[in-house]
Design a protein around this motif. Structure first.
Motif, PDB file in Angstrom:
ATOM      1  N   ALA A 116      68.681  11.374  47.392  1.00  0.00           N
ATOM      2  CA  ALA A 116      68.070  11.815  48.659  1.00  0.00           C
ATOM      3  C   ALA A 116      66.953  10.844  49.038  1.00  0.00           C
ATOM      4  O   ALA A 116      66.106  10.497  48.223  1.00  0.00           O
ATOM      5  CB  ALA A 116      67.516  13.227  48.491  1.00  0.00           C
ATOM      6  N   MET A 117      66.968  10.408  50.294  1.00  0.00           N
ATOM      7  CA  MET A 117      66.042   9.367  50.757  1.00  0.00           C
ATOM      8  C   MET A 117      64.583   9.756  50.546  1.00  0.00           C
ATOM      9  O   MET A 117      63.768   8.968  50.069  1.00  0.00           O
ATOM     10  CB  MET A 117      66.292   9.089  52.246  1.00  0.00           C
ATOM     11  CG  MET A 117      65.449   7.960  52.788  1.00  0.00           C
ATOM     12  SD  MET A 117      65.815   6.391  51.981  1.00  0.00           S
ATOM     13  CE  MET A 117      67.241   5.871  52.919  1.00  0.00           C
ATOM     14  N   LYS A 118      64.233  11.024  50.861  1.00  0.00           N
ATOM     15  CA  LYS A 118      62.836  11.455  50.730  1.00  0.00           C
ATOM     16  C   LYS A 118      62.395  11.387  49.273  1.00  0.00           C
ATOM     17  O   LYS A 118      61.287  10.966  48.957  1.00  0.00           O
ATOM     18  CB  LYS A 118      62.665  12.877  51.273  1.00  0.00           C
ATOM     19  CG  LYS A 118      61.203  13.286  51.370  1.00  0.00           C
ATOM     20  CD  LYS A 118      61.005  14.645  51.988  1.00  0.00           C
ATOM     21  CE  LYS A 118      59.516  14.961  52.080  1.00  0.00           C
ATOM     22  NZ  LYS A 118      59.214  16.343  52.387  1.00  0.00           N
ATOM     23  N   SER A 119      63.276  11.809  48.376  1.00  0.00           N
ATOM     24  CA  SER A 119      62.930  11.777  46.956  1.00  0.00           C
ATOM     25  C   SER A 119      62.753  10.339  46.479  1.00  0.00           C
ATOM     26  O   SER A 119      61.816  10.023  45.747  1.00  0.00           O
ATOM     27  CB  SER A 119      64.021  12.459  46.128  1.00  0.00           C
ATOM     28  OG  SER A 119      64.096  13.837  46.443  1.00  0.00           O
ATOM     29  N   ARG A 120      63.640   9.457  46.899  1.00  0.00           N
ATOM     30  CA  ARG A 120      63.568   8.057  46.463  1.00  0.00           C
ATOM     31  C   ARG A 120      62.281   7.383  46.942  1.00  0.00           C
ATOM     32  O   ARG A 120      61.688   6.577  46.231  1.00  0.00           O
ATOM     33  CB  ARG A 120      64.775   7.277  46.997  1.00  0.00           C
ATOM     34  CG  ARG A 120      66.073   7.603  46.281  1.00  0.00           C
ATOM     35  CD  ARG A 120      66.143   6.916  44.941  1.00  0.00           C
ATOM     36  NE  ARG A 120      67.293   7.342  44.168  1.00  0.00           N
ATOM     37  CZ  ARG A 120      67.769   6.680  43.137  1.00  0.00           C
ATOM     38  NH1 ARG A 120      67.205   5.556  42.747  1.00  0.00           N
ATOM     39  NH2 ARG A 120      68.802   7.133  42.462  1.00  0.00           N
ATOM     40  N   MET A 121      61.861   7.714  48.176  1.00  0.00           N
ATOM     41  CA  MET A 121      60.655   7.067  48.724  1.00  0.00           C
ATOM     42  C   MET A 121      59.423   7.438  47.898  1.00  0.00           C
ATOM     43  O   MET A 121      58.478   6.669  47.781  1.00  0.00           O
ATOM     44  CB  MET A 121      60.469   7.477  50.177  1.00  0.00           C
ATOM     45  CG  MET A 121      59.470   6.631  50.909  1.00  0.00           C
ATOM     46  SD  MET A 121      60.191   5.890  52.398  1.00  0.00           S
ATOM     47  CE  MET A 121      59.092   4.528  52.693  1.00  0.00           C
ATOM     48  N   LYS A 122      59.460   8.647  47.318  1.00  0.00           N
ATOM     49  CA  LYS A 122      58.321   9.094  46.512  1.00  0.00           C
ATOM     50  C   LYS A 122      58.196   8.330  45.199  1.00  0.00           C
ATOM     51  O   LYS A 122      57.210   8.479  44.486  1.00  0.00           O
ATOM     52  CB  LYS A 122      58.432  10.596  46.232  1.00  0.00           C
ATOM     53  CG  LYS A 122      58.205  11.468  47.465  1.00  0.00           C
ATOM     54  CD  LYS A 122      58.354  12.932  47.084  1.00  0.00           C
ATOM     55  CE  LYS A 122      58.193  13.846  48.287  1.00  0.00           C
ATOM     56  NZ  LYS A 122      58.400  15.260  47.915  1.00  0.00           N
ATOM     57  N   LEU A 123      59.208   7.535  44.866  1.00  0.00           N
ATOM     58  CA  LEU A 123      59.151   6.718  43.653  1.00  0.00           C
ATOM     59  C   LEU A 123      58.331   5.445  43.849  1.00  0.00           C
ATOM     60  O   LEU A 123      58.086   4.712  42.894  1.00  0.00           O
ATOM     61  CB  LEU A 123      60.563   6.322  43.199  1.00  0.00           C
ATOM     62  CG  LEU A 123      61.447   7.411  42.587  1.00  0.00           C
ATOM     63  CD1 LEU A 123      62.844   6.860  42.314  1.00  0.00           C
ATOM     64  CD2 LEU A 123      60.840   7.970  41.311  1.00  0.00           C
ATOM     65  N   ASP A 124      57.917   5.163  45.087  1.00  0.00           N
ATOM     66  CA  ASP A 124      57.165   3.930  45.350  1.00  0.00           C
ATOM     67  C   ASP A 124      55.807   3.972  44.648  1.00  0.00           C
ATOM     68  O   ASP A 124      54.986   4.853  44.930  1.00  0.00           O
ATOM     69  CB  ASP A 124      56.937   3.746  46.857  1.00  0.00           C
ATOM     70  CG  ASP A 124      58.193   3.316  47.583  1.00  0.00           C
ATOM     71  OD1 ASP A 124      59.192   3.018  46.913  1.00  0.00           O
ATOM     72  OD2 ASP A 124      58.175   3.301  48.835  1.00  0.00           O
ATOM     73  N   ILE A 125      55.591   3.033  43.745  1.00  0.00           N
ATOM     74  CA  ILE A 125      54.284   2.876  43.122  1.00  0.00           C
ATOM     75  C   ILE A 125      53.929   1.397  43.161  1.00  0.00           C
ATOM     76  O   ILE A 125      54.793   0.539  43.303  1.00  0.00           O
ATOM     77  CB  ILE A 125      54.258   3.389  41.660  1.00  0.00           C
ATOM     78  CG1 ILE A 125      55.353   2.726  40.824  1.00  0.00           C
ATOM     79  CG2 ILE A 125      54.330   4.893  41.605  1.00  0.00           C
ATOM     80  CD1 ILE A 125      55.278   3.037  39.340  1.00  0.00           C
TER      81      ILE A 125
END
Length: 333
Positions: free
Chosen positions: A53-62
């Motif tokens: 899911a795109m929203k979940s993947r974006m939250k992986l940005d560190i």
């Protein structure tokens, strides 16, 4: 010094709590700049990660300037949690954190977050699945229990330590309390004082001033504190607490120039991360907090939450500084 696995933190570290729709990279960057020692991402659905899911993947940005930084996941299925921990590991955070505390209905209904507090055996299995699937240190954030009749954090802490977690953050409320009432730190202290416990115990709930942070440090003996809502619109709280703990004195309150600089940095970093349209839009929810309590601010607030172009936002912030401000504004790097 406080250690989480091989990660070294200063004595009495200050942690930024993972907050949905708040703890994104621009917000974390601000808190880091103002003294946060360890930060966590917004919580991420294990099912969402697996579905890509795109929203979940974006939250992986560190980003490297955030380190040490943890990514927090939640879910109620062992296989999904184990797989999502492997996905998280691929982006190389310093820590994988498990959320067993979120009280929000949409999470609890899926048997995740605070819902797991009703089934300690499941909580232990989920935790073990994550610990066994990653080489990163695993930490947990949870609450005292489901309700006042089922406060089980003492047993939870022992059993989670036994399956390999490296630190535990405890919010001093039950799920039934949501965010109401006063957080009960006596139960957090019981865990900390348990001779069987040798991992760091961090307290969370109601820390909103330097005085309270120092009082709770001395009274409850926790290894550090996690700060959530008090940092929204006020990232200065981290350095204010550090200074007060070290000296017993208060730092000067942030000036209007400081507030404008924080808001300007926040929107600029959001634009760098997500592009102008989304960056401007997603920063709107923060302006009210940066300028809380400023009299006669309504006109400027209205502009800030309706403007779509970055330059218009910057111009409005310049107007705010001119109208209310003192001192010079340092432009973001």
């Amino acid at each position: 010094m406080v250690k989480i696995g091989n990660i070294e933190l200063p004595d009495f570290p200050l942690l930024l709590a993972p907050m949905e729709d708040v703890s994104d990279p621009p917000f974390r960057r601000l808190c880091k700049a103002h003294g946060a020692d360890l930060m966590y991402s917004e919580f991420i659905s294990s099912e969402g990660l697996i579905r890509d899911a795109m929203k979940s993947r974006m939250k992986l940005d560190i980003f490297d300037y955030e380190r040490p930084v943890g990514i927090q996941i939640f879910g109620g299925d062992e296989e999904a949690m184990a797989l999502s921990a492997k996905i998280v590991e691929a982006v190389n955070p310093d820590i994988v954190d498990i959320n067993f505390g979120c009280p929000v209905k949409k999470v609890v209904c899926k048997g995740a977050g605070a819902a797991v507090l009703k089934d300690i055996d499941l909580m232990v299995r989920l935790t073990k699945a994550v610990v066994d699937s990653t080489h990163l240190p695993v930490t947990v954030k949870t609450r005292l229990g489901w309700d006042s009749d089922s406060i089980n954090i003492y047993e939870v802490a022992e059993r989670l330590q036994d399956v390999g977690i490296k630190a535990l953050s405890i919010h001093g409320r039950t799920r039934a309390q949501m965010y109401k009432g006063e957080a009960d730190w006596t139960e957090i202290a019981r865990v900390k004082n348990n001779p069987r416990i040798n991992i760091p115990i961090f307290g969370n709930g109601d820390i909103d001033s330097p005085e309270k942070a120092l009082d709770y440090k001395n009274r409850y003996g926790v290894d550090g504190v996690m700060i959530g809502r008090a940092a929204i619109g006020y990232p200065w709280i981290f350095n204010e607490i550090k200074h007060y703990v070290a000296t017993g004195e208060h730092l000067p309150a942030p000036t209007m120039a400081d507030r404008v600089e924080a808001a300007r940095n926040h929107v600029q970093w959001a634009i760098e991360w997500k592009g102008e349209r989304l960056g401007v839009f997603e920063t709107r929810r923060h302006y009210t907090n940066y300028f809380k309590g400023i009299p006669n601010f309504k006109e400027y607030r209205q502009k800030l939450v309706t403007q779509d172009a970055a330059q218009d936002v910057y111009n409005t912030l310049d107007d705010v500084l001119q109208r209310f401000g003192e001192g010079s504004l340092t432009m973001p790097a």
